[in-house]
Design a protein around this motif. Structure first.
Motif, PDB file in Angstrom:
ATOM      1  N   GLU A   1       8.656 135.023  60.535  1.00  0.00           N
ATOM      2  CA  GLU A   1       8.121 134.405  61.762  1.00  0.00           C
ATOM      3  C   GLU A   1       8.858 133.098  62.040  1.00  0.00           C
ATOM      4  OE1 GLU A   1       3.803 133.982  61.637  1.00  0.00           O
ATOM      5  OE2 GLU A   1       3.723 135.856  60.504  1.00  0.00           O
ATOM      6  N   GLY A   2       9.194 132.376  60.946  1.00  0.00           N
ATOM      7  CA  GLY A   2       9.964 131.140  61.077  1.00  0.00           C
ATOM      8  C   GLY A   2      11.332 131.403  61.672  1.00  0.00           C
TER       9      GLY A   2
ATOM     10  N   THR B   1       5.480 133.691  55.686  1.00  0.00           N
ATOM     11  CA  THR B   1       5.751 133.772  57.132  1.00  0.00           C
ATOM     12  C   THR B   1       7.208 133.409  57.454  1.00  0.00           C
ATOM     13  OG1 THR B   1       4.927 131.499  57.415  1.00  0.00           O
ATOM     14  CG2 THR B   1       3.359 133.283  57.799  1.00  0.00           C
ATOM     15  N   VAL B   2       8.085 133.598  56.466  1.00  0.00           N
ATOM     16  CA  VAL B   2       9.481 133.192  56.650  1.00  0.00           C
ATOM     17  C   VAL B   2      10.148 133.909  57.823  1.00  0.00           C
ATOM     18  CG1 VAL B   2      10.418 134.821  54.935  1.00  0.00           C
ATOM     19  CG2 VAL B   2      11.688 132.752  55.462  1.00  0.00           C
TER      20      VAL B   2
ATOM     21  N   GLY C   1       6.807 123.865  64.423  1.00  0.00           N
ATOM     22  CA  GLY C   1       6.087 124.997  63.840  1.00  0.00           C
ATOM     23  C   GLY C   1       6.135 124.849  62.329  1.00  0.00           C
ATOM     24  N   SER C   2       5.139 125.416  61.625  1.00  0.00           N
ATOM     25  CA  SER C   2       5.072 125.269  60.164  1.00  0.00           C
ATOM     26  C   SER C   2       5.034 126.656  59.517  1.00  0.00           C
ATOM     27  CB  SER C   2       3.816 124.467  59.814  1.00  0.00           C
ATOM     28  OG  SER C   2       3.676 124.377  58.429  1.00  0.00           O
ATOM     29  N   PHE C   3       5.828 126.850  58.438  1.00  0.00           N
ATOM     30  CA  PHE C   3       5.968 128.188  57.861  1.00  0.00           C
ATOM     31  C   PHE C   3       5.976 128.140  56.333  1.00  0.00           C
ATOM     32  CE2 PHE C   3       7.871 127.915  62.016  1.00  0.00           C
ATOM     33  CZ  PHE C   3       7.257 128.975  62.682  1.00  0.00           C
ATOM     34  N   THR C   4       5.561 129.275  55.736  1.00  0.00           N
ATOM     35  CA  THR C   4       5.549 129.417  54.276  1.00  0.00           C
ATOM     36  C   THR C   4       6.396 130.634  53.895  1.00  0.00           C
ATOM     37  OG1 THR C   4       3.620 130.854  54.338  1.00  0.00           O
ATOM     38  CG2 THR C   4       3.197 128.482  54.125  1.00  0.00           C
TER      39      THR C   4
ATOM     40  N   LYS D   1       6.452 124.875  51.805  1.00  0.00           N
ATOM     41  CA  LYS D   1       6.129 124.970  53.228  1.00  0.00           C
ATOM     42  C   LYS D   1       7.225 124.197  53.953  1.00  0.00           C
ATOM     43  CE  LYS D   1       1.766 124.568  54.399  1.00  0.00           C
ATOM     44  NZ  LYS D   1       0.483 123.828  54.532  1.00  0.00           N
TER      45      LYS D   1
END
Length: 424
Positions: free
Chosen positions: A134-135, A131-132, A125-128, A187
């Motif tokens: 959600e990570g 969206t931390v 999964g990839s997060f910024t 990211k």
């Protein structure tokens, strides 16, 4: 012909050592080079990312081919700079286009490429920053240990493997919110942990066909038994003993061919090295990462095993005639041990005089972080010298490297004494 090699490490010294053996090489320029390349080529004090300075050198010295060692100039678009410049467009650059270099420049780009072309890899999964949380929730769905990778270039240090869930969440926030790895971790890719033994497969492609180079295995951790902090690499072995013909066929059919075909399908210009970081899980290979250049210190064991004229190989890559080259490989094993500065990979001192280089016999010495000061060879980096040896097997080659390392000396010198420990 006159050739320009960009870079300054052990990888570049090994490439230079091989290229100057070619009858086709008139003068080899290395920018900026090190104390080792200074003995066999002409060092030029130019930053490889200063493309205008590189252009002036190429035009002034009538350079006919450019070989790119490190990843930074590739990610910054040196290939495209040459292609789009009327005065440079006919000069081959050995390295991928800026888009191709995203395979290393962006972990997310690489994962999307792998999944698009059905190449075996870990789920992710990839997060910024936005969206931390959600990570953090994504981490809760995964099994320990947790793999966090800074999306951008972090000099080989932007990967964390953490056993504790709460610690993993803390580190994710540190990377995204507090920029632990600077812009590189704006990211973060969270990845499934694959349990197995790692190796590297090196491929050279001209955009149409490809050649698989010798395999290698490197040792990234500073401490013995693969403990402590990640480094740029403390040693390497080639070939990899467990990569037999059956396993290599799986690598070629499941990974190499779909990678080269994927580059073509996606219309990504790519004339250069593809370094495929693999892990053997059970008896199957999975891709951990792509790099878009040769590895270091793997180059110091792979290149010495190539018997074919390297300049001829690079010419064939530039003219897309690689399929006509027959690659001859030395049957002997090669190993390299990296000698580093005390304190590396954290704070270390430079400028320490290196003695004993002239006493080394029966091994190759590749300079990594060295420079000349008042005519003397002194340390100029964390990883300083790679000592490479041949042997009938990796144990014999390793023994020879260690015998020669014991002849070297500089203040606070350190090396791992257990390279190859996990292959017996």
């Amino acid at each position: 012909m006159n050739i320009l090699l960009l870079g300054s490490g052990g990888r570049e010294h090994a490439l230079a050592w091989k290229m100057v053996q070619s009858p086709k090489c008139s003068t080899l320029f290395v920018a900026p080079g090190n104390a080792g390349t200074a003995r066999i080529a002409r060092n030029v004090n130019i930053n490889p990312n200063d493309f205008e300075a590189v252009k002036q050198l190429v035009l002034t010295e009538n350079i006919q081919i450019v070989v790119v060692g490190p990843e930074d100039p590739l990610v910054n678009g040196v290939y495209d700079f040459f292609k789009n410049d009327a005065q440079l467009s006919q000069i081959p650059v050995i390295g991928p286009s800026k888009l191709g270099a995203q395979l290393e420049g962006s972990k997310e780009f690489a994962k999307q490429f792998l999944i698009k072309h059905n190449i075996p890899t870990a789920q992710y999964g990839s997060f910024t920053k936005e969206t931390v949380e959600e990570g953090c929730a994504f981490l809760e769905t995964m099994k320990s240990p947790y793999v966090l990778k800074a999306d951008g270039l972090a000099a080989g240090k932007g990967v964390l493997i953490i056993s504790d869930l709460e610690e993993a969440k803390t580190e994710l926030r540190s990377m995204l919110v507090h920029a632990k790895f600077g812009q590189a971790s704006s990211k973060v890719v969270i990845e499934e942990f694959l349990d197995g033994i790692e190796l590297s497969c090196f491929v050279l492609t001209d955009g149409k066909s490809y050649k698989i180079l010798p395999t290698a295995k490197d040792y990234k951790r500073i401490g013995e038994g693969d403990t402590g902090l990640n480094t740029g690499g403390m040693g390497a072995v080639s070939p990899v003993p467990f990569a037999d013909a059956v396993f290599m066929e799986k690598i070629e059919s499941r990974i190499v061919i779909p990678t080269i075909q994927g580059l073509k399908k996606d219309q990504i210009e790519y004339k250069g090295f593809v370094f495929i970081g693999l892990i053997k899980v059970g008896n199957d290979p999975y891709v951990i990462e792509y790099n878009v250049r040769m590895g270091d210190p793997e180059t110091e064991v792979v290149i010495p095993r190539i018997k074919t004229d390297l300049v001829s190989i690079f010419e064939a890559v530039g003219s897309q005639n690689l399929e006509n080259i027959s690659l001859e490989i030395d049957e002997r094993a090669a190993t390299t041990i990296m000698v580093v500065s005390g304190g590396y990979p954290e704070d270390y001192e430079k400028g320490k005089e290196i003695s004993g280089l002239e006493n080394i016999e029966g091994s190759l010495v590749f300079h990594a972080g060295t420079t000349l000061f008042n005519g003397k060879v002194v340390t100029n980096g964390g990883r300083v010298i790679a000592v490479t040896s041949y042997g009938n097997d990796y144990q014999e080659a390793i023994k020879k490297s260690y015998q020669n390392i014991n002849k070297l000396c500089f203040d606070k010198m350190y090396f791992r004494k257990d390279i190859g420990f996990d292959l017996g």
